[in-house]
Design a protein around this motif. Structure first.
Motif, PDB file in Angstrom:
ATOM      1  N   VAL A  76       0.846  -1.207   0.000  1.00 13.63           N
ATOM      2  CA  VAL A  76       0.000   0.000   0.000  1.00 13.63           C
ATOM      3  C   VAL A  76       0.877   1.251   0.000  1.00 13.63           C
ATOM      4  O   VAL A  76       0.583   2.224  -0.696  1.00 13.63           O
ATOM      5  CB  VAL A  76      -0.993  -0.019   1.183  1.00 13.63           C
ATOM      6  N   ALA A  77       2.002   1.208   0.734  1.00 15.27           N
ATOM      7  CA  ALA A  77       2.929   2.350   0.713  1.00 15.27           C
ATOM      8  C   ALA A  77       3.461   2.558  -0.704  1.00 15.27           C
ATOM      9  O   ALA A  77       3.625   3.692  -1.164  1.00 15.27           O
ATOM     10  CB  ALA A  77       4.079   2.117   1.691  1.00 15.27           C
ATOM     11  N   TYR A  78       3.694   1.456  -1.411  1.00 13.01           N
ATOM     12  CA  TYR A  78       4.205   1.565  -2.782  1.00 13.01           C
ATOM     13  C   TYR A  78       3.144   2.161  -3.723  1.00 13.01           C
ATOM     14  O   TYR A  78       3.428   3.084  -4.494  1.00 13.01           O
ATOM     15  CB  TYR A  78       4.678   0.196  -3.293  1.00 13.01           C
ATOM     16  N   VAL A  79       1.901   1.631  -3.652  1.00 10.59           N
ATOM     17  CA  VAL A  79       0.877   2.136  -4.583  1.00 10.59           C
ATOM     18  C   VAL A  79       0.443   3.561  -4.231  1.00 10.59           C
ATOM     19  O   VAL A  79      -0.151   4.251  -5.056  1.00 10.59           O
ATOM     20  CB  VAL A  79      -0.352   1.190  -4.710  1.00 10.59           C
ATOM     21  N   ASP A  80       0.788   4.005  -3.022  1.00  9.65           N
ATOM     22  CA  ASP A  80       0.513   5.388  -2.610  1.00  9.65           C
ATOM     23  C   ASP A  80       1.258   6.417  -3.471  1.00  9.65           C
ATOM     24  O   ASP A  80       1.021   7.613  -3.345  1.00  9.65           O
ATOM     25  CB  ASP A  80       0.916   5.588  -1.143  1.00  9.65           C
ATOM     26  N   ARG A  81       2.154   5.945  -4.353  1.00  9.53           N
ATOM     27  CA  ARG A  81       2.868   6.860  -5.248  1.00  9.53           C
ATOM     28  C   ARG A  81       1.926   7.683  -6.117  1.00  9.53           C
ATOM     29  O   ARG A  81       2.318   8.726  -6.630  1.00  9.53           O
ATOM     30  CB  ARG A  81       3.783   6.064  -6.188  1.00  9.53           C
ATOM     31  N   ILE A  82       0.711   7.196  -6.316  1.00  7.64           N
ATOM     32  CA  ILE A  82      -0.219   7.977  -7.152  1.00  7.64           C
ATOM     33  C   ILE A  82      -0.874   9.106  -6.356  1.00  7.64           C
ATOM     34  O   ILE A  82      -1.582   9.930  -6.914  1.00  7.64           O
ATOM     35  CB  ILE A  82      -1.319   7.100  -7.801  1.00  7.64           C
ATOM     36  N   ALA A  83      -0.591   9.165  -5.036  1.00  3.19           N
ATOM     37  CA  ALA A  83      -1.284  10.134  -4.173  1.00  3.19           C
ATOM     38  C   ALA A  83      -0.968  11.576  -4.558  1.00  3.19           C
ATOM     39  O   ALA A  83      -1.825  12.452  -4.457  1.00  3.19           O
ATOM     40  CB  ALA A  83      -0.943   9.884  -2.708  1.00  3.19           C
ATOM     41  N   GLY A  84       0.253  11.844  -5.016  1.00  5.50           N
ATOM     42  CA  GLY A  84       0.657  13.218  -5.267  1.00  5.50           C
ATOM     43  C   GLY A  84       0.250  13.776  -6.625  1.00  5.50           C
ATOM     44  O   GLY A  84       0.466  14.952  -6.905  1.00  5.50           O
ATOM     45  N   LEU A  85      -0.326  12.938  -7.502  1.00  7.64           N
ATOM     46  CA  LEU A  85      -0.637  13.404  -8.860  1.00  7.64           C
ATOM     47  C   LEU A  85      -1.854  14.321  -8.874  1.00  7.64           C
ATOM     48  O   LEU A  85      -2.810  14.109  -8.134  1.00  7.64           O
ATOM     49  CB  LEU A  85      -0.927  12.193  -9.758  1.00  7.64           C
ATOM     50  N   ASP A  86      -1.798  15.346  -9.727  1.00  5.04           N
ATOM     51  CA  ASP A  86      -2.943  16.242  -9.895  1.00  5.04           C
ATOM     52  C   ASP A  86      -3.914  15.591 -10.892  1.00  5.04           C
ATOM     53  O   ASP A  86      -3.606  15.474 -12.077  1.00  5.04           O
ATOM     54  CB  ASP A  86      -2.451  17.598 -10.415  1.00  5.04           C
ATOM     55  N   LEU A  87      -5.055  15.173 -10.406  1.00  8.09           N
ATOM     56  CA  LEU A  87      -6.005  14.443 -11.254  1.00  8.09           C
ATOM     57  C   LEU A  87      -7.309  15.208 -11.451  1.00  8.09           C
ATOM     58  O   LEU A  87      -8.288  14.643 -11.931  1.00  8.09           O
ATOM     59  CB  LEU A  87      -6.297  13.061 -10.627  1.00  8.09           C
ATOM     60  N   ASP A  88      -7.293  16.486 -11.106  1.00  9.32           N
ATOM     61  CA  ASP A  88      -8.511  17.294 -11.224  1.00  9.32           C
ATOM     62  C   ASP A  88      -9.026  17.311 -12.663  1.00  9.32           C
ATOM     63  O   ASP A  88      -8.257  17.520 -13.601  1.00  9.32           O
ATOM     64  CB  ASP A  88      -8.239  18.740 -10.778  1.00  9.32           C
ATOM     65  N   GLY A  89     -10.301  17.107 -12.813  1.00  7.58           N
ATOM     66  CA  GLY A  89     -10.932  17.223 -14.127  1.00  7.58           C
ATOM     67  C   GLY A  89     -10.775  16.005 -15.014  1.00  7.58           C
ATOM     68  O   GLY A  89     -11.289  15.990 -16.135  1.00  7.58           O
ATOM     69  N   LEU A  90     -10.043  14.982 -14.546  1.00 10.96           N
ATOM     70  CA  LEU A  90      -9.839  13.791 -15.383  1.00 10.96           C
ATOM     71  C   LEU A  90     -10.999  12.820 -15.221  1.00 10.96           C
ATOM     72  O   LEU A  90     -11.499  12.608 -14.112  1.00 10.96           O
ATOM     73  CB  LEU A  90      -8.551  13.082 -14.976  1.00 10.96           C
ATOM     74  N   ASP A  91     -11.408  12.209 -16.335  1.00  4.25           N
ATOM     75  CA  ASP A  91     -12.398  11.132 -16.261  1.00  4.25           C
ATOM     76  C   ASP A  91     -11.685   9.829 -15.903  1.00  4.25           C
ATOM     77  O   ASP A  91     -10.510   9.652 -16.200  1.00  4.25           O
ATOM     78  CB  ASP A  91     -13.094  10.960 -17.618  1.00  4.25           C
ATOM     79  N   ALA A  92     -12.441   8.917 -15.311  1.00  9.24           N
ATOM     80  CA  ALA A  92     -11.903   7.594 -15.003  1.00  9.24           C
ATOM     81  C   ALA A  92     -11.905   6.743 -16.265  1.00  9.24           C
ATOM     82  O   ALA A  92     -12.789   6.871 -17.103  1.00  9.24           O
ATOM     83  CB  ALA A  92     -12.748   6.934 -13.920  1.00  9.24           C
ATOM     84  N   THR A  93     -10.898   5.883 -16.416  1.00 14.85           N
ATOM     85  CA  THR A  93     -10.904   4.889 -17.492  1.00 14.85           C
ATOM     86  C   THR A  93     -11.295   3.554 -16.879  1.00 14.85           C
ATOM     87  O   THR A  93     -10.583   3.013 -16.030  1.00 14.85           O
ATOM     88  CB  THR A  93      -9.514   4.785 -18.157  1.00 14.85           C
ATOM     89  N   LEU A  94     -12.441   3.035 -17.310  1.00 12.78           N
ATOM     90  CA  LEU A  94     -12.951   1.789 -16.745  1.00 12.78           C
ATOM     91  C   LEU A  94     -12.559   0.580 -17.577  1.00 12.78           C
ATOM     92  O   LEU A  94     -12.515  -0.540 -17.096  1.00 12.78           O
ATOM     93  CB  LEU A  94     -14.478   1.839 -16.636  1.00 12.78           C
ATOM     94  N   HIS A  95     -12.301   0.819 -18.887  1.00 16.46           N
ATOM     95  CA  HIS A  95     -12.042  -0.293 -19.796  1.00 16.46           C
ATOM     96  C   HIS A  95     -10.919   0.064 -20.760  1.00 16.46           C
ATOM     97  O   HIS A  95     -10.538   1.216 -20.866  1.00 16.46           O
ATOM     98  CB  HIS A  95     -13.300  -0.634 -20.597  1.00 16.46           C
ATOM     99  N   GLY A  96     -10.464  -0.937 -21.475  1.00 17.98           N
ATOM    100  CA  GLY A  96      -9.409  -0.725 -22.453  1.00 17.98           C
ATOM    101  C   GLY A  96      -9.893  -0.014 -23.707  1.00 17.98           C
ATOM    102  O   GLY A  96      -9.100   0.383 -24.537  1.00 17.98           O
ATOM    103  N   HIS A  97     -11.192   0.114 -23.867  1.00 12.95           N
ATOM    104  CA  HIS A  97     -11.697   0.892 -25.004  1.00 12.95           C
ATOM    105  C   HIS A  97     -12.850   1.775 -24.531  1.00 12.95           C
ATOM    106  O   HIS A  97     -13.378   1.582 -23.436  1.00 12.95           O
ATOM    107  CB  HIS A  97     -12.117  -0.009 -26.172  1.00 12.95           C
ATOM    108  N   ASP A  98     -13.209   2.731 -25.380  1.00  4.66           N
ATOM    109  CA  ASP A  98     -14.221   3.720 -24.978  1.00  4.66           C
ATOM    110  C   ASP A  98     -15.601   3.375 -25.513  1.00  4.66           C
ATOM    111  O   ASP A  98     -16.505   4.207 -25.474  1.00  4.66           O
ATOM    112  CB  ASP A  98     -13.819   5.119 -25.496  1.00  4.66           C
ATOM    113  N   ALA A  99     -15.760   2.197 -26.045  1.00  4.92           N
ATOM    114  CA  ALA A  99     -17.007   1.876 -26.742  1.00  4.92           C
ATOM    115  C   ALA A  99     -18.142   1.502 -25.787  1.00  4.92           C
ATOM    116  O   ALA A  99     -19.261   1.267 -26.227  1.00  4.92           O
ATOM    117  CB  ALA A  99     -16.768   0.747 -27.731  1.00  4.92           C
ATOM    118  N   GLY A 100     -17.863   1.457 -24.504  1.00  3.02           N
ATOM    119  CA  GLY A 100     -18.905   1.085 -23.555  1.00  3.02           C
ATOM    120  C   GLY A 100     -19.213  -0.396 -23.634  1.00  3.02           C
ATOM    121  O   GLY A 100     -18.493  -1.169 -24.272  1.00  3.02           O
TER     122      GLY A 100
END
Lengths: 93, 480
Positions: free
Chosen positions: A33-57
């Motif tokens: 968990v300490a290792y994956v916490d590396r994403i904590a400092g990234l600025d992610l404001d306004g970004l959409d989540a990617t749920l899948h490998g493609h955008d086709a739903g």
């Protein structure tokens, strides 16, 4: 990683742990968990989540009946059965 | 018959069509190598000798009656997480011991319709959670080339079966590199198709937004033959896309034999050549890039700046999906059950006994990142970082046709090493998880071997549904 409670997480995951596993996994998961916490400092404001490998739903299928799996082959996989039902411990007193 | 260890799928089909040998003879020759190899290589969890020989006899009967089909009479190995009706399907987990698949996976049905023969089920990391095939509930697989070393994983049994001459070809699944990494460690070809290219119906789900089924073969041509059979939309998998499926066996037709890569730009992602890359792996990858240049390709350096966040993002998204997908293994409907007086106790004890250490670790991590109070900080954030990683690939593919990179930071390591050091194992996926997070297609092809004789592969990565370009370049670059 304040708040990591191995007993709470293990119960949510429906996993009974031995004392040895509790200690070992608890220690290893703290490191992970300490290792994956590396994403904590990234600025992610306004970004959409990617749920899948493609955008086709994921489109729905037509709501038309199709044959299911053969009942006997499915029930034969149950660890315990009574006739056409799967046997479980009593849940209602 | 030609040497069974070097016989390709294409070569076998040619021999079958020319009636140089029968499918029964071919199947028996593979079984003769496979059965004694189980004691040391242990590529298979289940061998179906009787069923395979019966299918081969039927294929011979059909051929004698004048029939043909794309794979008629060709024996294939299936990873143990793919449903083959009437056969066990355990995903190498003790919790699925005794389970018999009541239906064919879509890839199985397509191979069957094309005339393929199912030899058996290959060993894998339990539920595809691992990079070494050592987390299998039924014991590890050994690398048939780099003896004493891991074959890679999770599709290590499939890779060992192909390179060991135990199957003409195999299918694997790739969630974060599980086809490409063992292909690289064993010196074969392994394809991770574009997400949505191949149906996942009937595959024991690992992480549904990342998993893809793909071929593991001796040559790029063999991989194309299998892709042409298994690709395409499936109404049973809503994430498989209804888009045209170009014939990949024709991908290199018409290319100039001397300069087949003229007009193609290959990007070298600088983050994939950083510190920590084994010097021999680096040298072999750079040699492959030079070979591509000599074959007409233009090389350019590109950047995937969010690569350093690939492993943290992957291990959050993947374990979250794993914890949800593996919730179904509770001893109720299939597999093993530890009887108990109450339902909760039955769940707790069945899962405790049936799942191995690595599965438990990942289920616990996935449960944690999805749990109340942590969901936003981990799962939600990771999905947004995934967007940044996907944009990296989109930007790179705007300036080049394909990427060329190493598959693994180091060659195959000895069995038994790093087994209780999860982070060390997770970091070995650093060069492969990006393609899964972005959804793009990728292929590992052999690039040579280290001084100690360990195989090393390189990977080519292409944009979504860029398989024709991917196969054209791989066919030109593969060492023959």
């Amino acid at each position: 990683m304040a708040g990591f409670d191995i007993d709470r997480v293990a119960m949510l995951a429906r996993l009974e742990l031995t004392d040895e596993e509790r200690t070992r996994f608890g220690r290893q998961l703290e490191t992970i968990v300490a290792y994956v916490d590396r994403i904590a400092g990234l600025d992610l404001d306004g970004l959409d989540a990617t749920l899948h490998g493609h955008d086709a739903g994921a489109p729905f299928r037509e709501d038309t009946p199709v044959p299911g799996l053969p009942l006997e082959a499915v029930l034969n996989n149950a660890p315990a059965r009574i006739e056409d039902e799967i046997r479980m411990p009593r849940v209602v007193e | 018959m030609d040497d069974i260890k070097t016989l390709t799928l294409a070569g076998a089909l040619e021999g079958l069509r020319a009636k140089k040998f029968s499918s029964v003879e071919l199947t028996q020759a593979l079984l003769d190598v496979m059965q004694p190899s189980q004691a040391d290589i242990h590529a298979f969890v289940t061998i179906d000798a009787e069923g395979a020989l019966a299918q081969a006899a039927e294929a011979d009967r059909r051929r004698a009656a004048g029939e043909d089909a794309p794979l008629l009479g060709a024996p294939i190995a299936m990873k143990d997480n793919m449903s083959v009706i009437g056969q066990p399907c355990t995903a190498s987990s003790r919790i699925l011991e005794g389970y018999i698949a009541p239906y064919d996976a879509t890839v199985t049905a397509k191979l069957r319709a094309a005339g393929a023969i199912f030899l058996g089920r290959t060993n894998m990391d339990e539920f595809a959670l691992g990079s070494t095939t050592q987390t299998s509930g039924f014991g590890p697989t050994e690398n048939p080339v780099a003896r004493g070393c891991i074959p890679g994983g999770s599709s290590g049994g499939s890779a060992a079966a192909v390179v060991g001459g135990l199957a003409l070809a195999a299918l694997g699944t790739d969630t974060g590199g599980s086809i490409r990494q063992p292909a690289s460690h064993c010196g074969i070809v392994g394809v991770k198709p574009t997400y949505g290219r191949v149906s996942r119906y009937g595959i024991v789900a690992c992480a549904s937004s990342l998993d893809q089924v793909g071929p593991m073969t001796k040559t790029v041509e063999d991989a194309a033959l299998l892709m042409d059979v298994i690709s395409g939309h499936d109404p049973m998998d809503a994430t498989s896309l209804d888009v045209p499926v170009p014939r990949l066996a024709d991908a290199w037709t018409g290319a100039d034999p001397a300069k087949p890569l003229v007009g193609m730009t290959l990007g070298l992602p600088k983050e994939y050549f950083g510190d920590g890359l084994d010097p021999e792996v680096r040298a072999l990858t750079e040699a492959a890039a030079k070979r591509a240049e000599a074959l007409g390709a233009t090389l350019r350096e590109v950047s995937l700046p969010y690569s350093p966040y690939g492993i943290p993002t992957y291990y959050i998204c993947m374990t979250a999906e794993v914890s949800a997908n593996l919730a179904r293994f509770d001893g109720v409907r299939y597999g093993a059950r530890v009887p108990c007086d109450d339902v909760l106790g039955q769940y707790l004890k069945t899962r405790a006994q049936g799942m191995g250490a690595e599965v438990k670790r990942r289920v616990l991590l996935g449960t944690f990142v999805l749990s109340s109070g942590y969901y936003d900080a981990y799962y939600n954030r990771a999905q947004k970082v995934r967007t940044l990683i996907k944009r990296d690939f989109d930007a790179a593919f705007a300036t080049c046709d394909l990427l060329l990179a190493p598959v693994t930071p180091e060659p195959a390591w000895p069995l038994g090493v790093y087994q209780d050091d999860p982070i060390r194992n997770y970091l070995s996926d650093v060069l492969t998880v990006g393609a899964n997070l972005a959804g793009c297609c990728a292929m590992a092809i052999p690039a040579g071997a280290t001084a100690a004789g360990k195989p090393v592969g390189i990977q080519l990565l292409g944009p979504n549904f860029g398989e024709p370009t991917l196969f054209r370049a791989a066919h030109a670059l593969e060492l023959r």
